[in-house]
Design an enzyme around this catalytic site. Structure first.
Site, PDB file in Angstrom:
ATOM      1  CG  ASP A 151      -1.973   1.113   1.167  1.00  0.00           C
ATOM      2  OD1 ASP A 151      -2.247   1.624   0.066  1.00  0.00           O
ATOM      3  OD2 ASP A 151      -2.472   1.509   2.232  1.00  0.00           O
ATOM      4  CE1 TYR A 152       6.781   1.954   1.148  1.00  0.00           C
ATOM      5  CE2 TYR A 152       6.371  -0.255   0.298  1.00  0.00           C
ATOM      6  CZ  TYR A 152       7.049   0.596   1.149  1.00  0.00           C
ATOM      7  OH  TYR A 152       7.988   0.089   2.020  1.00  0.00           O
ATOM      8  CD  GLU A 153      -2.081   5.446   0.028  1.00  0.00           C
ATOM      9  OE1 GLU A 153      -2.337   6.660   0.143  1.00  0.00           O
ATOM     10  OE2 GLU A 153      -2.802   4.535   0.513  1.00  0.00           O
ATOM     11  CG  HIS A 154       3.094   9.525  -0.705  1.00  0.00           C
ATOM     12  ND1 HIS A 154       2.356  10.511  -1.309  1.00  0.00           N
ATOM     13  CD2 HIS A 154       2.390   9.143   0.396  1.00  0.00           C
ATOM     14  CE1 HIS A 154       1.260  10.734  -0.618  1.00  0.00           C
ATOM     15  NE2 HIS A 154       1.246   9.905   0.426  1.00  0.00           N
ATOM     16  CD  GLN A 213      -5.972   3.052  -1.309  1.00  0.00           C
ATOM     17  OE1 GLN A 213      -6.321   4.060  -0.708  1.00  0.00           O
ATOM     18  NE2 GLN A 213      -4.704   2.699  -1.431  1.00  0.00           N
TER      19      GLN A 213
END
Length: 303
Positions: A151-154, A213
């Site tokens: 769930d890396y987002e950056h 998501q």
């Protein structure tokens, strides 16, 4: 050639028992997943209602490759950042022993750490993978976990570096028998999608679920728009088990109040619904997990 009556009866009883056992076991379309532990509001596994007729995955949120103060990245040396007072190793064992249909995984990365963004920031593929395999194997074995969620987002890396780091991590953990499943948690953002689609292209065969998501879409999302988004992302992650999702923190997307379950019933009737996940148990405590119950009841309906 005639079959003796006794043998025939035994065969029929065996077949009937086999069919019954197949019907009783949750199918691959009965996956319910819930993130838990990120907000330190004392939620426990045992607080969450669990329907025995679905496969239920808790996803501990989060393990992050930052130092324990949350200030500096550690090149793949993961630390635990979820509420271990209430969601520790003994509680993992207790909930799995109490419910044979429950598995527990941990989610990596997340949106933030120590009030700043949690960045994927490897110094090199080889060093990050080596550190991640070692540190995560230790955490997974300590807590008796079953899988990981990405769930890396950056990102402070290009898509190919992300693909190689995460792909090799999943492959090594699976090859070593450390995990049984792996999932990814992208959302509709150009930078995010470029990284996850590179990973999917190169290592999609190792990824069991796509926790897309959908709650990152606008709060005004309609049922028909949601279904279109779902089909679009199922095309992007072609061949993957894309799960429908909503949040209970009011952040966005199609909410249960505005038609989420209508959309899911429609997808299920078309045999296109692979499962549902929720962000998050921490937020759902306030409404008594009513939508978790509704989600699992929907998934448990035979297709």
């Amino acid at each position: 050639m005639a079959v003796p009556k006794l043998k025939l009866m035994i065969s029929l009883v065996f077949i009937q028992a086999l069919v019954t056992s197949i019907q009783a076991a949750p199918s691959n379309a009965d996956i319910f997943r819930e993130y838990i532990g990120a907000e330190f509001n004392n939620v426990k596994f045992s607080d969450v209602p669990i329907n025995p007729n679905v496969e239920f995955h808790f996803l501990l949120s989060f393990a992050i490759d930052y130092d324990t103060s949350g200030s500096s990245p550690t090149d793949g040396n993961f630390n635990v950042f979820w509420d271990t007072d209430n969601l520790g190793a003994s509680q993992v064992s207790d909930i799995k022993n109490a419910h044979s249909n429950v598995k527990v995984g941990l989610s990596l990365g997340g949106d933030s750490v120590n009030s700043g963004s949690a960045y994927f920031n490897p110094s090199s593929v080889d060093s990050w993978v080596s550190n991640a395999v070692s540190s995560l194997t230790s955490i997974i074995q300590q807590y008796n976990l079953d899988g990981i969620d990405i769930d890396y987002e950056h990102f402070k890396s290009d898509p190919n570096t992300f693909s190689e780091c995460i792909g090799r991590l999943i492959k090594t953990l699976k090859d070593n028998g450390v995990i049984k499943f792996a999932s990814i948690a992208p959302f509709d953002d150009d930078d995010v999608q470029s990284h996850y689609l590179a990973l999917w292209k190169n290592y999609g065969q190792l990824i069991d679920y796509v926790n897309f998501q959908f709650y990152a879409y606008d709060q005004s999302t309609t049922v028909s728009q949601f279904i279109n988004y779902y089909k679009q992302q199922s095309s992007n992650y072609n061949g993957g088990k894309v799960l429908a999702s909503f949040s209970t923190d009011g952040s966005g997307g199609l909410s249960p109040e505005n038609g989420f379950f209508t959309a899911c019933h429609r997808l299920k009737s078309e045999q296109n619904l692979h499962g549902i996940f929720v962000w998050s148990a921490d937020d759902s405590m306030k409404n008594g997990f009513r939508y978790e119950k509704q989600s699992q009841a929907l998934l448990a309906i035979p297709q």
